[in-house]
Design an enzyme around this catalytic site. Structure first.
Site, PDB file in Angstrom:
ATOM      1  CG  ASP A  38      43.260  45.832  35.494  1.00 21.31           C
ATOM      2  OD1 ASP A  38      42.981  45.585  34.222  1.00 21.31           O
ATOM      3  OD2 ASP A  38      41.621  45.229  35.866  1.00 21.31           O
ATOM      4  CE1 TYR A  65      42.109  37.975  38.012  1.00 17.72           C
ATOM      5  CE2 TYR A  65      40.202  36.241  37.193  1.00 17.72           C
ATOM      6  CZ  TYR A  65      40.940  37.035  37.266  1.00 17.72           C
ATOM      7  OH  TYR A  65      41.752  37.235  35.069  1.00 17.72           O
ATOM      8  CG  ASP A  79      40.298  49.494  38.627  1.00 13.25           C
ATOM      9  OD1 ASP A  79      40.513  51.193  38.969  1.00 13.25           O
ATOM     10  OD2 ASP A  79      41.430  49.207  38.816  1.00 13.25           O
ATOM     11  NE  ARG A 174      39.472  46.849  35.779  1.00 14.54           N
ATOM     12  CZ  ARG A 174      39.369  47.753  34.662  1.00 14.54           C
ATOM     13  NH1 ARG A 174      39.317  48.514  34.546  1.00 14.54           N
ATOM     14  NH2 ARG A 174      40.018  47.066  33.788  1.00 14.54           N
TER      15      ARG A 174
END
Length: 289
Positions: A38, A65, A79, A174
């Site tokens: 993203d 992540y 987000d 997310r």
């Protein structure tokens, strides 16, 4: 030019933007990326240069992540890029309560992708439908989450949890943030995301655009070897068979079935092949280097 670039994607750029910038810096037309990030996310974005774009499907799928989840806030995009849907105090949340909720997000789980995502529904991207004001529920997808480790906790009105997550392909961090907030009754959204591992490339070894440009200008940039991150077994072919493989011919091989990295006897990487019932079939044949 043929090989891979372990790019450290900056915030504010789409993965497509990054591919375009690499094209300009390296003077290449054929550039691709593995695993979309993203725009707000940073970290590892695997880039394939030249014919190495054909090898992207054969790279390892596991990803990792480092994420910050903010409680007491929900948004349209799950987000901080989206519009605020709700706000409330998360001052009462304790780390111990959050920690007890995390195991339900481990293993093989069903996950609903964010409304703003690249998933296709009826031939259209969800983010295109969302921007048109259409309320479309994303279909559930089964994903794999291998590990979630708490790195930090900051309590307050908008409490924040920092975690390290190891997962399989297609997992939306997310969505984990959003669903964790729903479970805890405060709502939550993803406040920060850095990808630390993708396609076998690690964040510690990644290059920024600035470093890449400096190396290209100085003539010192060297793409990572095509087989750098591949995990399939290696099959070495003698010269005559190596030539036939490069011509796209099938070859009898006394090996177990499966995908193979194919090399010649000097260890030059020729491409990818698959052995089925004792027959090696070329899947990707790379040009001679």
């Amino acid at each position: 030019m043929l090989g891979f670039l372990n790019l450290h994607k900056p915030t504010g750029m789409t993965s497509h933007d990054c591919v375009g910038k690499v094209r300009r810096i390296c003077g290449l037309k054929r550039v691709g990326h593995g695993g979309t990030l993203d725009p707000l996310a940073t970290g590892v974005l695997p880039i394939a240069l030249g014919p190495a774009t054909r090898l992207l499907p054969y790279l390892p799928e596991q990803k990792a992540y480092q994420a910050t989840i903010r409680f007491g806030l929900t948004t349209t995009t799950d987000d901080l890029a989206g519009d605020i849907l709700s706000e409330q105090s998360a001052n009462h949340l304790a780390q111990e309560v959050v920690e007890k909720a995390l195991p339900q997000f481990l293993g093989s789980i069903e996950q609903r992708p964010p409304a703003y995502s690249a998933i296709q529904v009826q031939g259209q991207r969800l983010y295109d439908l969302a921007r048109q004001g259409k309320n479309v529920t994303a279909p559930l997808r089964r994903v794999e989450v291998f590990d979630i480790q708490i790195l930090d906790w900051q309590g307050g009105e908008k409490s924040e949890l920092e975690v390290a997550i190891a997962c399989g392909p297609g997992t939306y961090i997310r969505s984990i943030a959003r669903d964790l907030g729903e479970v805890l009754g405060t709502g939550a959204t993803l406040a920060q995301l850095t990808r630390t591992l993708s396609c076998g490339f690690a964040l510690a070894d990644s290059l920024t655009f600035e470093t890449l440009a400096e190396q290209v200008q100085a003539g010192t940039f060297s793409p990572l070897e095509p087989s750098f991150s591949l995990q399939q077994p290696i099959l070495h072919l003698p010269p005559a068979e190596a030539q036939r493989f490069c011509w796209g011919q099938k070859l009898p091989q006394d090996c177990a079935d499966g995908m193979m990295q194919v090399h010649d006897t000097s260890n030059r990487f020729l491409g990818m092949g698959e052995i089925i019932d004792g027959l090696l079939k070329p899947k990707v044949v790379l040009p001679a280097q």
